[in-house]
Design a protein around this motif. Structure first.
Motif, PDB file in Angstrom:
ATOM      1  N   ASN A 135       0.809  -1.215   0.000  1.00 52.32           N
ATOM      2  CA  ASN A 135       0.000   0.000   0.000  1.00 52.32           C
ATOM      3  C   ASN A 135       0.844   1.268   0.000  1.00 52.32           C
ATOM      4  O   ASN A 135       0.364   2.339  -0.391  1.00 52.32           O
ATOM      5  CB  ASN A 135      -0.936   0.013   1.214  1.00 52.32           C
ATOM      6  N   GLU A 136       2.102   1.175   0.456  1.00 56.71           N
ATOM      7  CA  GLU A 136       2.948   2.372   0.512  1.00 56.71           C
ATOM      8  C   GLU A 136       3.531   2.753  -0.851  1.00 56.71           C
ATOM      9  O   GLU A 136       4.171   3.799  -0.984  1.00 56.71           O
ATOM     10  CB  GLU A 136       4.088   2.190   1.512  1.00 56.71           C
ATOM     11  N   TRP A 137       3.320   1.942  -1.860  1.00 54.32           N
ATOM     12  CA  TRP A 137       3.822   2.261  -3.198  1.00 54.32           C
ATOM     13  C   TRP A 137       3.161   3.528  -3.738  1.00 54.32           C
ATOM     14  O   TRP A 137       2.040   3.892  -3.350  1.00 54.32           O
ATOM     15  CB  TRP A 137       3.534   1.116  -4.165  1.00 54.32           C
ATOM     16  N   SER A 138       3.837   4.155  -4.695  1.00 55.59           N
ATOM     17  CA  SER A 138       3.250   5.301  -5.393  1.00 55.59           C
ATOM     18  C   SER A 138       2.178   4.817  -6.371  1.00 55.59           C
ATOM     19  O   SER A 138       2.058   3.613  -6.649  1.00 55.59           O
ATOM     20  CB  SER A 138       4.324   6.074  -6.154  1.00 55.59           C
ATOM     21  N   ILE A 139       1.410   5.750  -6.882  1.00 58.04           N
ATOM     22  CA  ILE A 139       0.359   5.396  -7.848  1.00 58.04           C
ATOM     23  C   ILE A 139       0.958   4.726  -9.073  1.00 58.04           C
ATOM     24  O   ILE A 139       0.430   3.722  -9.572  1.00 58.04           O
ATOM     25  CB  ILE A 139      -0.442   6.652  -8.240  1.00 58.04           C
ATOM     26  N   GLU A 140       2.069   5.249  -9.579  1.00 61.46           N
ATOM     27  CA  GLU A 140       2.701   4.687 -10.769  1.00 61.46           C
ATOM     28  C   GLU A 140       3.203   3.273 -10.509  1.00 61.46           C
ATOM     29  O   GLU A 140       3.048   2.379 -11.353  1.00 61.46           O
ATOM     30  CB  GLU A 140       3.853   5.590 -11.221  1.00 61.46           C
ATOM     31  N   GLU A 141       3.784   3.042  -9.322  1.00 65.32           N
ATOM     32  CA  GLU A 141       4.291   1.716  -8.974  1.00 65.32           C
ATOM     33  C   GLU A 141       3.149   0.705  -8.851  1.00 65.32           C
ATOM     34  O   GLU A 141       3.264  -0.439  -9.294  1.00 65.32           O
ATOM     35  CB  GLU A 141       5.078   1.781  -7.667  1.00 65.32           C
ATOM     36  N   TRP A 161       0.216   0.856 -10.356  1.00 64.27           N
ATOM     37  CA  TRP A 161      -0.345   0.576 -11.682  1.00 64.27           C
ATOM     38  C   TRP A 161       0.557  -0.374 -12.477  1.00 64.27           C
ATOM     39  O   TRP A 161       0.075  -1.324 -13.092  1.00 64.27           O
ATOM     40  CB  TRP A 161      -0.550   1.875 -12.451  1.00 64.27           C
ATOM     41  N   LEU A 162       1.865  -0.127 -12.449  1.00 66.97           N
ATOM     42  CA  LEU A 162       2.789  -0.977 -13.193  1.00 66.97           C
ATOM     43  C   LEU A 162       2.769  -2.413 -12.663  1.00 66.97           C
ATOM     44  O   LEU A 162       2.861  -3.368 -13.428  1.00 66.97           O
ATOM     45  CB  LEU A 162       4.205  -0.401 -13.136  1.00 66.97           C
ATOM     46  N   PHE A 163       2.632  -2.563 -11.341  1.00 61.08           N
ATOM     47  CA  PHE A 163       2.551  -3.895 -10.743  1.00 61.08           C
ATOM     48  C   PHE A 163       1.297  -4.616 -11.233  1.00 61.08           C
ATOM     49  O   PHE A 163       1.342  -5.781 -11.638  1.00 61.08           O
ATOM     50  CB  PHE A 163       2.539  -3.783  -9.218  1.00 61.08           C
ATOM     51  N   TYR A 164       0.159  -3.917 -11.176  1.00 58.25           N
ATOM     52  CA  TYR A 164      -1.107  -4.515 -11.609  1.00 58.25           C
ATOM     53  C   TYR A 164      -1.052  -4.902 -13.091  1.00 58.25           C
ATOM     54  O   TYR A 164      -1.416  -6.015 -13.477  1.00 58.25           O
ATOM     55  CB  TYR A 164      -2.235  -3.513 -11.358  1.00 58.25           C
ATOM     56  N   LYS A 165      -0.583  -3.971 -13.928  1.00 58.32           N
ATOM     57  CA  LYS A 165      -0.538  -4.214 -15.377  1.00 58.32           C
ATOM     58  C   LYS A 165       0.411  -5.357 -15.727  1.00 58.32           C
ATOM     59  O   LYS A 165       0.067  -6.241 -16.530  1.00 58.32           O
ATOM     60  CB  LYS A 165      -0.101  -2.932 -16.081  1.00 58.32           C
ATOM     61  N   LYS A 166       1.597  -5.354 -15.127  1.00 57.11           N
ATOM     62  CA  LYS A 166       2.597  -6.366 -15.442  1.00 57.11           C
ATOM     63  C   LYS A 166       2.104  -7.766 -15.096  1.00 57.11           C
ATOM     64  O   LYS A 166       2.200  -8.711 -15.904  1.00 57.11           O
ATOM     65  CB  LYS A 166       3.902  -6.060 -14.696  1.00 57.11           C
ATOM     66  N   LEU A 215      -6.988  -4.908  -5.882  1.00 58.80           N
ATOM     67  CA  LEU A 215      -5.812  -4.063  -6.083  1.00 58.80           C
ATOM     68  C   LEU A 215      -6.158  -2.881  -6.980  1.00 58.80           C
ATOM     69  O   LEU A 215      -5.709  -1.754  -6.746  1.00 58.80           O
ATOM     70  CB  LEU A 215      -4.682  -4.878  -6.729  1.00 58.80           C
ATOM     71  N   LEU A 216      -6.948  -3.134  -8.019  1.00 62.52           N
ATOM     72  CA  LEU A 216      -7.351  -2.052  -8.919  1.00 62.52           C
ATOM     73  C   LEU A 216      -8.261  -1.066  -8.193  1.00 62.52           C
ATOM     74  O   LEU A 216      -8.152   0.151  -8.376  1.00 62.52           O
ATOM     75  CB  LEU A 216      -8.058  -2.632 -10.147  1.00 62.52           C
ATOM     76  N   LYS A 217      -9.162  -1.606  -7.374  1.00 65.44           N
ATOM     77  CA  LYS A 217     -10.029  -0.722  -6.577  1.00 65.44           C
ATOM     78  C   LYS A 217      -9.187   0.136  -5.641  1.00 65.44           C
ATOM     79  O   LYS A 217      -9.417   1.342  -5.481  1.00 65.44           O
ATOM     80  CB  LYS A 217     -11.028  -1.568  -5.790  1.00 65.44           C
ATOM     81  N   ASN A 218      -8.179  -0.489  -5.009  1.00 64.25           N
ATOM     82  CA  ASN A 218      -7.271   0.245  -4.118  1.00 64.25           C
ATOM     83  C   ASN A 218      -6.547   1.355  -4.882  1.00 64.25           C
ATOM     84  O   ASN A 218      -6.392   2.468  -4.377  1.00 64.25           O
ATOM     85  CB  ASN A 218      -6.271  -0.744  -3.512  1.00 64.25           C
ATOM     86  N   LEU A 219      -6.111   1.051  -6.100  1.00 61.57           N
ATOM     87  CA  LEU A 219      -5.415   2.041  -6.930  1.00 61.57           C
ATOM     88  C   LEU A 219      -6.323   3.223  -7.264  1.00 61.57           C
ATOM     89  O   LEU A 219      -5.917   4.392  -7.165  1.00 61.57           O
ATOM     90  CB  LEU A 219      -4.915   1.375  -8.208  1.00 61.57           C
ATOM     91  N   ILE A 220      -7.571   2.922  -7.645  1.00 63.81           N
ATOM     92  CA  ILE A 220      -8.495   3.998  -8.012  1.00 63.81           C
ATOM     93  C   ILE A 220      -8.818   4.875  -6.803  1.00 63.81           C
ATOM     94  O   ILE A 220      -8.892   6.111  -6.900  1.00 63.81           O
ATOM     95  CB  ILE A 220      -9.778   3.403  -8.624  1.00 63.81           C
TER      96      ILE A 220
END
Length: 615
Positions: free
Chosen positions: A311-317, A319-324, A584-589
């Motif tokens: 959860n401490e990751w940045s938004i970009e990190e 998103w890249l984790f989810y996408k990858k 994870l996507l919900k958390n990102l949004i």
């Protein structure tokens, strides 16, 4: 890399690279600084071949110079026992390495490299650094080098190779020209220029700058004088495709100027471009066709990946984790289908013989109109006339054989206007034929499309109709209808004809008349009254974190069968992913709502312009 040197399959951008770039420079002792400057210049201007003369370095010294030669193939030559005042070197793009089939080295002053391309197209480059000085020993050596060059050119002509002869000749064409015009004795070494002309080679910079009628441009600055001793001579086919030739200063460290040559390479040392069908390939994923076991493994590995989320990751990190992880598991387990969308490319007129003929007529017409051009034509009119007669025979018009310009053994000044008039008539004939060929290509494409549609009409009617209408057709079927009579009596109708009549009558009058005044009730007047103030609190809930119920409802409502954007993630990916991974996507949004920042990928979109037909 210029496409003339590439045997591999080529895409559209490679097909557009049709200009070959060559240069030559006397470096007067090659150093690492000079070498780096030259390599930087080649990279900047995308040169294919660079010739260096007077390197004054042995092959071993050049090999161990501290420069980045990664993109280039180096072919150098010098005598080991006395490298001073000698040395030649070719720098060639590495893509050309596989095309080099012959290398010859002579006396530390001459380097021959032959290239072979598809369809038996071949090129010979001859780089020379001739001897400087006037004593008898020097003149004897110079004559030997000249003889070797002429021999190499004749050999290339016999084998039907195109020729580029370049370097520091250490001889002045202007001296040869003056003696020839005065009719006086010409030294044997200067007859080298006459032999080049007799072999139908062209001094590209003399012609480009029209030095026969303008001031000669020097290439070397000496202590007492300035002279033109550096040259690029080419065979006629290359000369006719010349696009640019320059003599320019390179750097203060060099006392010689840089000579460059650019020419259109289609059909000369490359194969002519073919009519290609370019395909836009796209990978789609079919969850429906994926086996249940594969789906289970897909969900299992996504659940395991979700445990690594922080959860401490940045938004970009995040998103890249989810996408990858989603892409990795999708490519691993979900069934894939590759769809190819063919786009037939119209055959470019540059690829057609008619276009070449048209261009040749333009060249003749332009040359005849200019005094300098007429001089060039007169010097080699036999060759130009031969090309013209061959062109006229291809056009299959008997009247062309009677033209003055075709039958004139020499160009006559009194007939110049007549020549131009006849060239204009040939131009019009070729242009008409070219237009007809263009129409045929378009007509063939139309016929092909019609035949394909007819085949679909027979074998695949549904696809054909959907393709023609370009929209999904939806219908409402009414098999029963309840109508209300004036006495508030309801009647059920099942007869199809009666249902149609009743439906039509209903839609004719159910909205009422449009041309009458309507009294608006007071409660609606209040509804449409302009609001003076807006309560800012009404927007607070918009950015509240998404609840599990809201998320589940949104996922259930996601449509399927939609195309992806630049991220290549489709709605099915979200619908088919396990809850643990979707959270994870919900958390990102929710994080995006809070921090008001978007991932970089989310700022990109595919835009497809759709032409609007005229009414």
């Amino acid at each position: 890399m210029d496409n003339i040197f590439n045997d591999q399959s080529r895409d559209l951008s490679e097909n557009q690279k049709i200009v070959t770039k060559i240069a030559v420079l006397n470096v007067r002792m090659l150093t690492e600084i000079k070498f780096n400057l030259i390599l930087d210049y080649m990279k900047k201007y995308d040169l294919s071949i660079m010739g260096l003369t007077e390197t004054q370095r042995s092959d071993k010294e050049i090999k161990y110079m501290d420069v980045d030669k990664g993109e280039y193939m180096i072919i150098s030559h010098n005598v080991n026992h006395n490298s001073k005042g000698k040395g030649v070197m070719l720098i060639i793009k590495k893509d050309l390495r596989k095309h080099v089939y012959n290398i010859e080295k002579r006396k530390g002053r001459m380097l021959i490299v032959d290239f072979s391309f598809k369809n038996n197209k071949k090129l010979r480059t001859i780089l020379i650094y001739n001897v400087t000085g006037n004593n008898s020993q020097v003149m004897g050596e110079k004559k030997e080098i000249n003889a070797e060059v002429i021999k190499a050119i004749k050999e290339a002509k016999n084998k039907k190779l195109e020729v580029i002869c370049f370097g520091d000749f250490n001889m002045q064409y202007s001296q040869y020209k003056k003696k020839k015009e005065k009719g006086v004795f010409i030294n044997k070494e200067l007859l080298f220029f006459q032999k080049l002309e007799d072999l139908n080679l062209w001094d590209v910079h003399k012609e480009e700058y029209d030095m026969d009628h303008n001031k000669e441009i020097y290439t070397f600055t000496g202590i007492l004088s300035k002279t033109r001793i550096d040259y690029i001579w080419v065979s006629e086919n290359i000369f006719l495709e010349l696009t640019n030739a320059k003599i320019k200063h390179f750097d203060g460290r060099f006392d010689h100027k840089l000579l460059t040559l650019n020419f259109n390479n289609i059909g000369l040392i490359s194969r002519e471009l073919q009519l290609l069908n370019y395909k836009n390939k796209r990978t789609i994923f079919s969850y429906q066709k994926t086996e249940d076991l594969e789906k289970e493994l897909f969900e299992k590995e996504l659940k395991e990946s979700a445990l690594e989320w922080r959860n401490e990751w940045s938004i970009e990190e995040k998103w890249l984790f989810y996408k990858k992880n989603l892409e990795e598991k999708k490519y691993k387990y979900i069934k894939q289908e590759i769809i190819s969308i063919a786009k037939d490319q119209m055959n470019n007129f540059h690829q057609q013989g008619l276009y070449k003929d048209l261009k040749y007529i333009v060249f003749l017409r332009k040359s005849i109109k200019k005094k300098s051009g007429r001089t060039k034509l007169r010097n080699n009119w036999k060759c130009y006339r031969w090309f013209l007669k061959k062109l006229c025979r291809r056009l299959e018009d008997d009247n062309l054989s009677n033209l003055y310009i075709v039958n004139s053994r020499i160009l006559k000044k009194i007939l110049l206007d007549k020549y131009i008039e006849e060239l204009n008539s040939i131009y019009k004939l070729i242009y008409i034929k070219l237009s007809v060929e263009s129409f045929k290509v378009k007509d063939d494409r139309i016929k092909e499309a019609v035949e394909r549609r007819c085949a679909d009409l027979k074998d695949n009617q549904r696809w054909m109709i959907d393709n023609v209408t370009e929209k999904e057709i939806k219908k409402i079927y009414i098999d029963r209808l309840i109508i209300e009579k004036e006495e508030n009596e309801e009647i059920l109708i099942t007869d199809m004809d009666s249902i149609k009549r009743a439906t039509i009558d209903h839609f004719k009058g159910f909205v009422g008349s449009m041309n009458r005044e309507i009294d608006v009730p007071d409660e609606w007047i209040q509804e449409y009254k302009a609001i003076n103030e807006i309560n800012e609190d009404i927007y607070k809930e918009v950015l509240y974190p998404i609840t599990d119920e809201e998320w589940d409802e949104m996922v259930d409502l996601m449509p399927v069968g939609k195309a992806s954007g630049p991220t290549n993630i489709i709605y099915e990916d979200i619908k088919k992913s396990p809850k643990e991974f979707n959270d994870l996507l919900k958390n990102l949004i929710n994080d995006i709502f809070e921090k008001q920042k978007l991932p970089i990928d989310w700022k990109k979109a595919n835009i497809y312009p759709i032409p609007k037909p005229k009414p």
